[in-house]
Design a protein around this motif. Structure first.
Motif, PDB file in Angstrom:
ATOM      1  N   ASP A 253       6.619  10.698   3.162  1.00 53.49           N
ATOM      2  CA  ASP A 253       5.546  11.304   3.961  1.00 53.49           C
ATOM      3  C   ASP A 253       4.338  10.369   4.002  1.00 53.49           C
ATOM      4  O   ASP A 253       3.556  10.292   3.061  1.00 53.49           O
ATOM      5  CB  ASP A 253       5.159  12.655   3.363  1.00 53.49           C
ATOM      6  CG  ASP A 253       4.179  13.417   4.240  1.00 53.49           C
ATOM      7  OD1 ASP A 253       3.610  12.826   5.192  1.00 53.49           O
ATOM      8  OD2 ASP A 253       3.972  14.618   3.969  1.00 53.49           O
ATOM      9  N   GLU A 254       4.188   9.679   5.104  1.00 55.24           N
ATOM     10  CA  GLU A 254       3.137   8.675   5.231  1.00 55.24           C
ATOM     11  C   GLU A 254       1.743   9.250   5.036  1.00 55.24           C
ATOM     12  O   GLU A 254       0.813   8.557   4.617  1.00 55.24           O
ATOM     13  CB  GLU A 254       3.253   8.008   6.606  1.00 55.24           C
ATOM     14  CG  GLU A 254       2.304   6.848   6.832  1.00 55.24           C
ATOM     15  CD  GLU A 254       2.571   6.117   8.120  1.00 55.24           C
ATOM     16  OE1 GLU A 254       1.908   5.090   8.373  1.00 55.24           O
ATOM     17  OE2 GLU A 254       3.467   6.567   8.897  1.00 55.24           O
ATOM     18  N   ARG A 255       1.553  10.526   5.330  1.00 56.10           N
ATOM     19  CA  ARG A 255       0.222  11.130   5.250  1.00 56.10           C
ATOM     20  C   ARG A 255      -0.338  11.144   3.831  1.00 56.10           C
ATOM     21  O   ARG A 255      -1.558  11.241   3.641  1.00 56.10           O
ATOM     22  CB  ARG A 255       0.275  12.559   5.786  1.00 56.10           C
ATOM     23  CG  ARG A 255       0.664  12.681   7.259  1.00 56.10           C
ATOM     24  CD  ARG A 255       0.965  14.123   7.609  1.00 56.10           C
ATOM     25  NE  ARG A 255       2.092  14.651   6.826  1.00 56.10           N
ATOM     26  CZ  ARG A 255       2.495  15.912   6.886  1.00 56.10           C
ATOM     27  NH1 ARG A 255       1.869  16.777   7.682  1.00 56.10           N
ATOM     28  NH2 ARG A 255       3.537  16.312   6.171  1.00 56.10           N
ATOM     29  N   LEU A 256       0.521  11.039   2.844  1.00 59.06           N
ATOM     30  CA  LEU A 256       0.081  11.153   1.453  1.00 59.06           C
ATOM     31  C   LEU A 256      -0.349   9.830   0.830  1.00 59.06           C
ATOM     32  O   LEU A 256      -0.926   9.818  -0.263  1.00 59.06           O
ATOM     33  CB  LEU A 256       1.213  11.744   0.599  1.00 59.06           C
ATOM     34  CG  LEU A 256       1.689  13.148   0.968  1.00 59.06           C
ATOM     35  CD1 LEU A 256       2.908  13.514   0.126  1.00 59.06           C
ATOM     36  CD2 LEU A 256       0.565  14.168   0.769  1.00 59.06           C
ATOM     37  N   TRP A 257      -0.104   8.728   1.519  1.00 64.21           N
ATOM     38  CA  TRP A 257      -0.193   7.427   0.869  1.00 64.21           C
ATOM     39  C   TRP A 257      -1.247   6.521   1.504  1.00 64.21           C
ATOM     40  O   TRP A 257      -1.531   6.619   2.691  1.00 64.21           O
ATOM     41  CB  TRP A 257       1.166   6.726   0.929  1.00 64.21           C
ATOM     42  CG  TRP A 257       2.231   7.515   0.262  1.00 64.21           C
ATOM     43  CD1 TRP A 257       3.011   8.491   0.833  1.00 64.21           C
ATOM     44  CD2 TRP A 257       2.626   7.455  -1.105  1.00 64.21           C
ATOM     45  NE1 TRP A 257       3.867   9.021  -0.094  1.00 64.21           N
ATOM     46  CE2 TRP A 257       3.665   8.411  -1.295  1.00 64.21           C
ATOM     47  CE3 TRP A 257       2.218   6.671  -2.187  1.00 64.21           C
ATOM     48  CZ2 TRP A 257       4.282   8.602  -2.525  1.00 64.21           C
ATOM     49  CZ3 TRP A 257       2.839   6.860  -3.404  1.00 64.21           C
ATOM     50  CH2 TRP A 257       3.851   7.809  -3.579  1.00 64.21           C
ATOM     51  N   ALA A 258      -1.760   5.621   0.674  1.00 66.21           N
ATOM     52  CA  ALA A 258      -2.591   4.538   1.202  1.00 66.21           C
ATOM     53  C   ALA A 258      -1.726   3.718   2.162  1.00 66.21           C
ATOM     54  O   ALA A 258      -0.563   3.416   1.849  1.00 66.21           O
ATOM     55  CB  ALA A 258      -3.103   3.667   0.062  1.00 66.21           C
ATOM     56  N   PRO A 259      -2.251   3.346   3.335  1.00 66.65           N
ATOM     57  CA  PRO A 259      -1.418   2.716   4.376  1.00 66.65           C
ATOM     58  C   PRO A 259      -0.630   1.497   3.903  1.00 66.65           C
ATOM     59  O   PRO A 259       0.575   1.399   4.138  1.00 66.65           O
ATOM     60  CB  PRO A 259      -2.432   2.349   5.461  1.00 66.65           C
ATOM     61  CG  PRO A 259      -3.546   3.330   5.276  1.00 66.65           C
ATOM     62  CD  PRO A 259      -3.636   3.576   3.794  1.00 66.65           C
ATOM     63  N   TYR A 261       0.208   0.636   0.938  1.00 62.87           N
ATOM     64  CA  TYR A 261       1.180   0.980  -0.096  1.00 62.87           C
ATOM     65  C   TYR A 261       2.406   1.633   0.525  1.00 62.87           C
ATOM     66  O   TYR A 261       3.539   1.335   0.139  1.00 62.87           O
ATOM     67  CB  TYR A 261       0.545   1.921  -1.119  1.00 62.87           C
ATOM     68  CG  TYR A 261       1.376   2.125  -2.360  1.00 62.87           C
ATOM     69  CD1 TYR A 261       1.216   1.308  -3.468  1.00 62.87           C
ATOM     70  CD2 TYR A 261       2.332   3.135  -2.427  1.00 62.87           C
ATOM     71  CE1 TYR A 261       1.980   1.478  -4.608  1.00 62.87           C
ATOM     72  CE2 TYR A 261       3.110   3.326  -3.552  1.00 62.87           C
ATOM     73  CZ  TYR A 261       2.924   2.489  -4.657  1.00 62.87           C
ATOM     74  OH  TYR A 261       3.691   2.662  -5.781  1.00 62.87           O
ATOM     75  N   PHE A 262       2.200   2.513   1.496  1.00 59.62           N
ATOM     76  CA  PHE A 262       3.342   3.182   2.128  1.00 59.62           C
ATOM     77  C   PHE A 262       4.236   2.169   2.836  1.00 59.62           C
ATOM     78  O   PHE A 262       5.469   2.311   2.822  1.00 59.62           O
ATOM     79  CB  PHE A 262       2.872   4.244   3.107  1.00 59.62           C
ATOM     80  CG  PHE A 262       4.005   5.056   3.668  1.00 59.62           C
ATOM     81  CD1 PHE A 262       4.619   6.036   2.904  1.00 59.62           C
ATOM     82  CD2 PHE A 262       4.469   4.833   4.958  1.00 59.62           C
ATOM     83  CE1 PHE A 262       5.675   6.783   3.411  1.00 59.62           C
ATOM     84  CE2 PHE A 262       5.526   5.567   5.473  1.00 59.62           C
ATOM     85  CZ  PHE A 262       6.131   6.554   4.695  1.00 59.62           C
ATOM     86  N   ALA A 263       3.645   1.142   3.419  1.00 61.02           N
ATOM     87  CA  ALA A 263       4.461   0.105   4.052  1.00 61.02           C
ATOM     88  C   ALA A 263       5.368  -0.562   3.029  1.00 61.02           C
ATOM     89  O   ALA A 263       6.536  -0.871   3.320  1.00 61.02           O
ATOM     90  CB  ALA A 263       3.558  -0.934   4.720  1.00 61.02           C
ATOM     91  N   GLY A 264       4.846  -0.773   1.806  1.00 60.18           N
ATOM     92  CA  GLY A 264       5.671  -1.352   0.756  1.00 60.18           C
ATOM     93  C   GLY A 264       6.794  -0.429   0.329  1.00 60.18           C
ATOM     94  O   GLY A 264       7.916  -0.883   0.053  1.00 60.18           O
ATOM     95  N   LEU A 265       6.518   0.877   0.290  1.00 64.21           N
ATOM     96  CA  LEU A 265       7.574   1.839  -0.028  1.00 64.21           C
ATOM     97  C   LEU A 265       8.689   1.792   1.016  1.00 64.21           C
ATOM     98  O   LEU A 265       9.876   1.805   0.683  1.00 64.21           O
ATOM     99  CB  LEU A 265       7.003   3.257  -0.103  1.00 64.21           C
ATOM    100  CG  LEU A 265       6.138   3.620  -1.302  1.00 64.21           C
ATOM    101  CD1 LEU A 265       5.630   5.057  -1.154  1.00 64.21           C
ATOM    102  CD2 LEU A 265       6.899   3.466  -2.606  1.00 64.21           C
ATOM    103  N   ASP A 325       1.866   4.362 -10.883  1.00 70.53           N
ATOM    104  CA  ASP A 325       0.634   3.617 -10.618  1.00 70.53           C
ATOM    105  C   ASP A 325      -0.415   4.544 -10.007  1.00 70.53           C
ATOM    106  O   ASP A 325      -0.158   5.735  -9.757  1.00 70.53           O
ATOM    107  CB  ASP A 325       0.904   2.384  -9.751  1.00 70.53           C
ATOM    108  CG  ASP A 325       1.511   2.701  -8.394  1.00 70.53           C
ATOM    109  OD1 ASP A 325       1.099   3.700  -7.780  1.00 70.53           O
ATOM    110  OD2 ASP A 325       2.382   1.936  -7.937  1.00 70.53           O
ATOM    111  N   ALA A 326      -1.600   4.000  -9.768  1.00 65.75           N
ATOM    112  CA  ALA A 326      -2.709   4.829  -9.279  1.00 65.75           C
ATOM    113  C   ALA A 326      -2.425   5.369  -7.881  1.00 65.75           C
ATOM    114  O   ALA A 326      -2.864   6.476  -7.534  1.00 65.75           O
ATOM    115  CB  ALA A 326      -4.010   4.028  -9.293  1.00 65.75           C
ATOM    116  N   PHE A 327      -1.695   4.626  -7.055  1.00 65.26           N
ATOM    117  CA  PHE A 327      -1.389   5.096  -5.705  1.00 65.26           C
ATOM    118  C   PHE A 327      -0.436   6.281  -5.747  1.00 65.26           C
ATOM    119  O   PHE A 327      -0.559   7.224  -4.948  1.00 65.26           O
ATOM    120  CB  PHE A 327      -0.806   3.953  -4.882  1.00 65.26           C
ATOM    121  CG  PHE A 327      -1.734   2.778  -4.736  1.00 65.26           C
ATOM    122  CD1 PHE A 327      -2.871   2.860  -3.960  1.00 65.26           C
ATOM    123  CD2 PHE A 327      -1.486   1.588  -5.412  1.00 65.26           C
ATOM    124  CE1 PHE A 327      -3.735   1.791  -3.824  1.00 65.26           C
ATOM    125  CE2 PHE A 327      -2.339   0.506  -5.293  1.00 65.26           C
ATOM    126  CZ  PHE A 327      -3.471   0.605  -4.500  1.00 65.26           C
TER     127      PHE A 327
END
Length: 431
Positions: A253-259, A261-265, A325-327
């Motif tokens: 869910d992209e809405r929950l993440w720092a942009p 960081y989500f790209a890395g996921l 991690d913090a993210f």
């Protein structure tokens, strides 16, 4: 009023018998000897097998043999040789200055050095410890090294060794090796699991005051912070609640993440924390479709396993969460409609709220960037804090692997926010 330094709360089980920030020379010598015996014992258990010491290069750890030698060199530099830019004597080990000085040897280079053998390194550490204990009667000039406690550098060197002892332990976790110590890992939650504590408006004090005993340079000097009312978890988050987060498809869910960081996921395919896996799948990955409902069904039907050092175990819901991690912590908070506590709120809770568990399970992320306090000035070991301000995150508490004498309610630790390899978790907060 905040607790006075003499009446600050102690952490969880196995609190230290003496305050290493204030103790006399005899007590300090005993702590130095005991700590070094533990370090040498861990070295001995690894033996002389070269394969046991040969780890692949990773930017987040040090080569173990180099790290142990560096511990000895730090003691020798500051407590035996005076700590100045031009040491007063040559090293007890001919190559020590060339290979073990962290200021001179870049991290990638440490993996390609010709190091002394484990036996030679152990002998060096023992010689340095004997010399350091002897120097307790005639310590390096405190004023010359930036403090008014004649034992300041001995205390700093002891804490430095304790930090590296914990680093040895998370190195075995990072590399999936058997650990010589702390095999059981992080403990389970206690009586406060799932409970919240309410804080009334008041004042938190970050840092220490002159006369408080030994202080790290980033604890100079105390900063009072006015706090509004808030609520905070009595204990760090457990694995069961984070499993629910994973099963909801939150990592998709992209809405929950720092942009960024989500790209890395997305690129890595990771759908859960480090060292977790759905039974039968690769670590952190899932071969099914990127559908949250399907992922949730797989988590529930197959179950999750968690790696502790070199062994996989079925996830235990009550065990306190570690290695996020913090993210990831902030994404969970968004999902749960909570937030991370600020450093000041954590400080208020540890000193003012009965039932606040800390210091015996995981380090804890806060929402606050690591920053200098108004009275900051670097001590003789200038590289300890100053290079890391504003880029790192303030981290508080202590973990199951942190030596008990290291833990203190005013201690300000710090890590980059993407570090989930350390023994770290979080608790949530609300208004």
């Amino acid at each position: 009023m905040a607790a006075s330094p003499d009446h600050l709360p102690r952490p969880g089980p196995a609190a230290p018998g003496s305050d290493l920030r204030r103790c006399d020379a005899d007590s300090l010598a005993a702590a130095m000897r005991s700590n070094r015996d533990e370090t040498l014992g861990a070295l001995a258990r690894l033996g002389s097998d070269a394969e046991a010491w040969a780890l692949p290069y990773l930017r987040i750890i040090n080569p173990p043999l180099w790290e142990i030698g560096h511990v000895g060199h730090f003691w020798e530099r500051w407590c035996v040789r005076g700590g100045l830019s031009t040491p007063r004597s040559s090293s007890l080990l001919d190559c020590a200055d060339a290979v073990f000085d962290s200021n001179l040897v870049p991290h990638p280079t440490r993996w390609h050095l010709r190091l002394p053998s484990p036996q030679q390194t152990a002998e060096y550490l023992e010689q340095v410890m004997q010399s350091s204990i002897a120097r307790l009667e005639d310590p390096p000039m405190a004023a010359e090294l930036g403090g008014d406690d004649p034992l300041h550098m001995h205390r700093l060197s002891l804490f430095h060794e304790m930090m590296h002892k914990e680093a040895f332990t998370y190195t075995w976790q990072t590399t999936a090796r058997s650990s010589p110590v702390h095999r059981d890992g992080v403990p389970s939650g206690g009586a406060g699991a799932g409970h919240v504590l309410a804080a009334e408006p008041g004042r938190a004090t970050i840092g220490c005051d002159p006369g408080d005993g030994f202080v790290f340079d980033n604890e100079k000097w105390s900063l009072p912070v006015e706090i509004d009312s808030f609520v905070i978890d009595a204990e760090p988050l457990d694995c069961g609640r984070f499993r629910d987060f994973v099963a909801s498809g939150a990592y998709l869910d992209e809405r929950l993440w720092a942009p960024g960081y989500f790209a890395g996921l997305r690129q890595s395919g990771r759908v859960m924390p480090r060292y977790w896996r759905i039974r039968g799948e690769a670590e952190g990955r899932w071969t099914g479709s990127r559908d949250a409902s399907a992922l949730g069904r797989s988590v529930c039907s197959s179950g999750i396993e968690v790696r502790r050092f070199d062994t996989w175990h079925a996830l235990e819901p009550a065990r306190i969460l570690v290695h996020v991690d913090a993210f990831e912590a902030e994404a969970y908070c968004r999902w749960a409609k909570r937030r991370l506590p600020t450093e000041a709120q954590w400080q208020y809770a540890v000193e003012r709220l009965p039932g606040f568990r800390w210091g015996d399970a995981v380090w804890e992320w806060t929402a606050t960037r690591f920053h200098p306090l108004p009275g900051f000035a670097p001590d003789a070991y200038r590289e300890y804090s100053a290079p890391w301000f504003e880029t790192h995150r303030s981290v508080r508490g202590g973990s199951f692997a942190t030596p008990r004498g290291m833990i203190h309610p005013r201690f300000r630790n710090f890590y980059m926010p993407d570090r989930g390899d350390i023994f770290i978790g979080f608790r949530t907060c609300g208004d």
